[in-house]
Design a protein around this motif. Structure first.
Motif, PDB file in Angstrom:
ATOM      1  N   GLN A 187       4.744  -2.687  -4.839  1.00  0.00           N
ATOM      2  CA  GLN A 187       4.853  -4.092  -5.230  1.00  0.00           C
ATOM      3  C   GLN A 187       3.856  -4.950  -4.446  1.00  0.00           C
ATOM      4  OE1 GLN A 187       6.156  -4.234  -7.974  1.00  0.00           O
ATOM      5  NE2 GLN A 187       8.229  -5.024  -7.861  1.00  0.00           N
ATOM      6  N   GLY A 209      13.719  -3.216  -6.753  1.00  0.00           N
ATOM      7  CA  GLY A 209      12.261  -3.072  -6.726  1.00  0.00           C
ATOM      8  C   GLY A 209      11.735  -2.340  -7.949  1.00  0.00           C
ATOM      9  N   THR A 249       7.979  -9.370   0.245  1.00  0.00           N
ATOM     10  CA  THR A 249       7.679  -7.958   0.050  1.00  0.00           C
ATOM     11  C   THR A 249       7.187  -7.332   1.348  1.00  0.00           C
ATOM     12  OG1 THR A 249       7.149  -8.421  -2.259  1.00  0.00           O
ATOM     13  CG2 THR A 249       6.395  -6.325  -1.381  1.00  0.00           C
ATOM     14  N   GLN A 281       8.280  -0.917  -2.283  1.00  0.00           N
ATOM     15  CA  GLN A 281       7.788  -2.202  -1.781  1.00  0.00           C
ATOM     16  C   GLN A 281       6.282  -2.165  -1.529  1.00  0.00           C
ATOM     17  OE1 GLN A 281       9.567  -4.895  -1.933  1.00  0.00           O
ATOM     18  NE2 GLN A 281      11.390  -3.745  -2.502  1.00  0.00           N
TER      19      GLN A 281
END
Length: 107
Positions: free
Chosen positions: A87, A33, A49, A84
């Motif tokens: 992201q 990540g 994700t 995450q």
């Protein structure tokens, strides 16, 4: 010092158990990540994700509830959850879900 090392090696969460090697292997998710932060957000899979966020959230709870508590697994999944979520925010911004709304002018 030797006693502390021997105690760690033979502990219920030491390197002779899956309570140690599972979290060590899961740090790969965190590293992946972090590496992906340099890639364009268009390459991020929103579905995957989101699944990784749910996965890390569930395993944080597991790491807290299992006896003996697995702090290494908890730290690993808390780190992965942070990466995450970042992201996912990059993906959502690129898809236009997080655009800033201008307040409408009142007349």
């Amino acid at each position: 010092m030797a006693t502390a090392l021997k105690s760690f090696l033979n502990s219920p969460v030491g390197p002779k158990t899956s309570h140690f090697w599972g979290p060590v292997a899961n740090w790969g998710f965190v590293i992946a990540g972090l590496v992906d932060m340099n890639k364009p957000p268009e390459m991020i899979s929103g579905n995957m994700t989101a699944v990784m966020c749910v996965y890390s959230g569930l395993f944080m709870r597991f790491a807290w509830m299992v006896q003996p508590r697995n702090y290494l697994l908890l730290a690993c999944h808390a780190s992965n959850e942070s990466v995450q979520l970042y992201q996912l925010s990059r993906w959502a911004r690129a898809q236009g879900f997080l655009e800033k709304k201008e307040p409408e002018a009142q007349q």
